[in-house]
Every structure is written in C-alpha cells, then in structure tokens.
Design an enzyme around this catalytic site. Structure first.
Site, PDB file in Angstrom:
ATOM      1  N   GLY A  10      36.154  35.456  38.410  1.00 42.98           N
ATOM      2  CA  GLY A  10      34.969  36.315  38.509  1.00 42.98           C
ATOM      3  C   GLY A  10      34.836  37.212  37.305  1.00 42.98           C
ATOM      4  O   GLY A  10      34.421  38.368  37.413  1.00 42.98           O
ATOM      5  N   ARG A  14      31.310  42.946  37.727  1.00 39.27           N
ATOM      6  CA  ARG A  14      31.738  44.305  37.382  1.00 39.27           C
ATOM      7  C   ARG A  14      33.252  44.460  37.486  1.00 39.27           C
ATOM      8  O   ARG A  14      33.895  45.012  36.585  1.00 39.27           O
ATOM      9  CB  ARG A  14      31.036  45.316  38.295  1.00 39.27           C
ATOM     10  CG  ARG A  14      29.579  45.534  37.965  1.00 39.27           C
ATOM     11  CD  ARG A  14      28.902  46.437  38.961  1.00 39.27           C
ATOM     12  NE  ARG A  14      28.859  45.832  40.289  1.00 39.27           N
ATOM     13  CZ  ARG A  14      28.274  46.369  41.355  1.00 39.27           C
ATOM     14  NH1 ARG A  14      27.697  47.550  41.248  1.00 39.27           N
ATOM     15  NH2 ARG A  14      28.274  45.750  42.515  1.00 39.27           N
ATOM     16  N   GLU A  36      34.748  31.544  35.930  1.00 36.77           N
ATOM     17  CA  GLU A  36      33.477  31.883  36.559  1.00 36.77           C
ATOM     18  C   GLU A  36      32.940  30.639  37.268  1.00 36.77           C
ATOM     19  O   GLU A  36      33.386  29.518  37.011  1.00 36.77           O
ATOM     20  CB  GLU A  36      32.451  32.374  35.520  1.00 36.77           C
ATOM     21  CG  GLU A  36      32.263  33.887  35.485  1.00 36.77           C
ATOM     22  CD  GLU A  36      31.726  34.490  36.775  1.00 36.77           C
ATOM     23  OE1 GLU A  36      31.311  33.719  37.680  1.00 36.77           O
ATOM     24  OE2 GLU A  36      31.722  35.717  36.898  1.00 36.77           O
ATOM     25  N   THR A 101      39.852  40.765  47.284  1.00 42.74           N
ATOM     26  CA  THR A 101      38.629  40.324  47.964  1.00 42.74           C
ATOM     27  C   THR A 101      38.572  40.889  49.375  1.00 42.74           C
ATOM     28  O   THR A 101      39.578  40.889  50.092  1.00 42.74           O
ATOM     29  CB  THR A 101      38.589  38.788  48.022  1.00 42.74           C
ATOM     30  OG1 THR A 101      38.673  38.273  46.702  1.00 42.74           O
ATOM     31  CG2 THR A 101      37.319  38.298  48.696  1.00 42.74           C
ATOM     32  N   SER A 124      45.324  43.131  49.466  1.00 39.82           N
ATOM     33  CA  SER A 124      45.056  44.487  49.931  1.00 39.82           C
ATOM     34  C   SER A 124      43.556  44.740  49.926  1.00 39.82           C
ATOM     35  O   SER A 124      42.848  44.306  49.012  1.00 39.82           O
ATOM     36  CB  SER A 124      45.755  45.514  49.039  1.00 39.82           C
ATOM     37  OG  SER A 124      45.476  46.838  49.483  1.00 39.82           O
ATOM     38  N   HIS A 158      29.516  53.160  50.264  1.00 32.83           N
ATOM     39  CA  HIS A 158      29.572  52.368  49.041  1.00 32.83           C
ATOM     40  C   HIS A 158      28.175  52.179  48.472  1.00 32.83           C
ATOM     41  O   HIS A 158      27.176  52.475  49.129  1.00 32.83           O
ATOM     42  CB  HIS A 158      30.196  50.994  49.317  1.00 32.83           C
ATOM     43  CG  HIS A 158      31.687  51.019  49.432  1.00 32.83           C
ATOM     44  ND1 HIS A 158      32.337  51.334  50.610  1.00 32.83           N
ATOM     45  CD2 HIS A 158      32.666  50.781  48.520  1.00 32.83           C
ATOM     46  CE1 HIS A 158      33.645  51.274  50.417  1.00 32.83           C
ATOM     47  NE2 HIS A 158      33.865  50.953  49.157  1.00 32.83           N
ATOM     48  N   LYS A 162      26.969  46.367  48.027  1.00 39.35           N
ATOM     49  CA  LYS A 162      28.125  45.875  48.781  1.00 39.35           C
ATOM     50  C   LYS A 162      27.649  45.062  49.976  1.00 39.35           C
ATOM     51  O   LYS A 162      26.754  45.486  50.715  1.00 39.35           O
ATOM     52  CB  LYS A 162      29.010  47.036  49.229  1.00 39.35           C
ATOM     53  CG  LYS A 162      30.326  46.570  49.837  1.00 39.35           C
ATOM     54  CD  LYS A 162      31.330  47.694  49.964  1.00 39.35           C
ATOM     55  CE  LYS A 162      32.641  47.235  50.594  1.00 39.35           C
ATOM     56  NZ  LYS A 162      33.297  46.172  49.781  1.00 39.35           N
ATOM     57  N   GLY A 168      36.666  46.859  53.234  1.00 41.21           N
ATOM     58  CA  GLY A 168      38.074  46.499  53.381  1.00 41.21           C
ATOM     59  C   GLY A 168      38.962  47.727  53.417  1.00 41.21           C
ATOM     60  O   GLY A 168      39.974  47.763  54.132  1.00 41.21           O
ATOM     61  N   THR A 169      38.587  48.752  52.672  1.00 38.99           N
ATOM     62  CA  THR A 169      39.364  49.996  52.670  1.00 38.99           C
ATOM     63  C   THR A 169      39.269  50.707  54.013  1.00 38.99           C
ATOM     64  O   THR A 169      40.266  51.218  54.535  1.00 38.99           O
ATOM     65  CB  THR A 169      38.885  50.931  51.553  1.00 38.99           C
ATOM     66  OG1 THR A 169      38.972  50.244  50.307  1.00 38.99           O
ATOM     67  CG2 THR A 169      39.715  52.196  51.499  1.00 38.99           C
TER      68      THR A 169
END
Length: 271
Positions: A10, A14, A36, A101, A124, A158, A162, A168-169
């Site tokens: 990827g 960003r 990519e 991811t 994570s 976020h 997104k 995920g956090t």
C-alpha cells in the site's frame, strides 16, 4: 550491524508513504520493496520521491514476488483481503508480517493465525507507543473499579475517510477493559444506541463513534461512577507515530520464532 530489509504494501496511500519515511529514519532498517494494487497510478514510481524524500532507487511494483524479494519483514496497513493474501505469502516465504490493518473479520483473523504458525506476525489495532501504554492503564482501571458502580464507555473520533467502525484502536481498548473485568467483550459490548433503549445494562462496555474532518485519531475511555468520572485519553496528531511503531515491531520480529504477537509483546508489556 546488518540492516533489516523491510517492504511496504500500500505504498501509495497515506500510511504507506509514512511507513516509507519511518524506514528511512531508522539506522537499523532499509526499504527493500513496495507493493501497490494492479493498475494503481503509483506503479513504477520511485518510493523515496513518492514519500517526499530523495530518490532511493526502490520502485513500486504490482507483483508480490518483486516487491517482497529479499525482504525480512512486510509492513501492512491496508485492507482485510490484501492483508490475508500477504499473510499467506509471508508464511510460505518465512517473512515477518507486521499488520496494522483494521476491520478484519473473525475469518480473517483465523487465516492470519494459521499463517503465524509458519512465520512471526505482529498484529495490532494500533501501533502507537502511547496507545499500547493506555491499554495497560485501561485494563488496570477496569480491574480496580467495580462493575456494579462504574460504567465504561469508549469514545473515538477519526477523519471522514475511515471506513470501519468502531476503530481498531477502540476495540483494542474495549478488549483491555473487558480483560480487566474478566468478561467477554463481544457478549458485553453496546455499539449502537437509537430510540427507546431502556436503562444501561450493568457491566456493559459502550462504544461511541464520531467521524469528520481530518482527525488522525482521538480515543477516550470513560469510567462513570457515583458522583465522579475518570477519563483516560490519547490524541494522535501525526500518522508517523503508527509508522514508527510498525518499524519497531519489524525490528523486534527479526529472527523471532513463528507465532502471533502483539505490540504488548514488542514493548515487553505482555503478561
């Protein structure tokens, strides 16, 4: 000391560009390749210039064989389908796989766990040093504050682009709270409130999701008790904190036995 060869998937996104910068900052790592999707406009681009650095002679490829040739580790903050495919490739070729991811399904997790039987994988929902420390504090607070008196809510915000929610956090922090309480998060979480919901169920863990603007990532865990509240928070101001954490995880994974690891393992906080 021999530098670690790290590839990025990827590369045109960003996070991919930040990962390239983070590798460039490290004296212990070098960029070995970049991947990519087929047809992406970044194919053939010089990775250094793509990331706003000097030319480094490493070009973006659409081939895993080319992008991952000679790599010791792969950094991956992409999409579930791509991550599962790369996990299989990394496992078959003995390459460490660092996964940031989010939005992975239970089936995706099972595929990643199977791949981890053949290579070291660090997965994570967040690779920031501050967030991992926060998760430890969240667990300790949840263990100390009795469920009968203290309600737990996880609030996150976020940027508008997104695609998965809760983040995920947020789920990582919710899991830490659930661990502290000794309960199953899936069976005790509330992720949607709308209409006449009735009173809050004792012991549940609530999630609130906000999206808008260019927010990198704000997370708070609120403990609401009788007559008082405690809030533990983390505010991300730069995506480079995640990229640097991923590079740290890759360096830690070098020579590590096959297995599924977390950032808690990387930081020596796992119990």
């Amino acid at each position: 000391m021999e530098t670690m060869r790290i590839a990025v998937i990827g590369a045109g996104g960003r996070m991919g560009r930040n990962l390239i910068r983070a590798i460039g900052e490290s004296d212990a790592a070098e960029l070995s390749g970049a991947l990519e999707r087929e047809g992406a406009e970044e194919i053939g681009a010089d990775c250094g210039m793509l990331a706003g650095l000097k030319s480094n002679g490493v070009t973006v490829s659409a081939s895993m064989d080319e992008a991952f040739a000679g790599a010791d580790a792969i950094l991956d903050f992409t999409a579930p389908a791509a991550t599962v495919a790369v996990a299989g490739y990394a496992a078959e070729n003995g390459i460490a796989h660092i996964i940031g991811t989010t939005g992975l399904s239970d089936g995706d997790g099972e595929a990643i766990a199977a791949a981890a039987e053949k290579t070291a994988i660090v997965r994570s929902g967040n690779m920031s040093m501050g967030v991992i420390l926060l998760s430890v504090l969240v667990e300790q607070a949840a263990r100390a504050l009795e469920a009968a008196d203290w309600d737990i809510e996880v609030l996150e915000m976020h940027h508008r682009h997104k695609v998965d929610a809760p983040s995920g956090t947020a789920l990582l922090l919710g899991a830490a709270a659930a661990k502290g309480r000794g309960i199953d998060l899936e069976k005790n979480s509330v992720r949607v409130r709308d209409g006449h919901t009735g009173a809050r169920e004792t012991g549940s863990i609530g999630f609130a999701t906000l999206r808008g603007g260019s927010v990198v990532g704000d997370h708070s865990v609120l403990y609401a008790g009788p007559g008082e509240r405690v809030t533990l928070s983390h505010h991300a101001e730069d995506r480079m904190i995640f990229a640097r954490g991923a590079v740290k995880a890759a360096l830690w994974a070098k020579g590590r036995a096959p297995g599924l690891y977390s950032m808690h393992d990387v930081l020596g906080l796992a119990r």
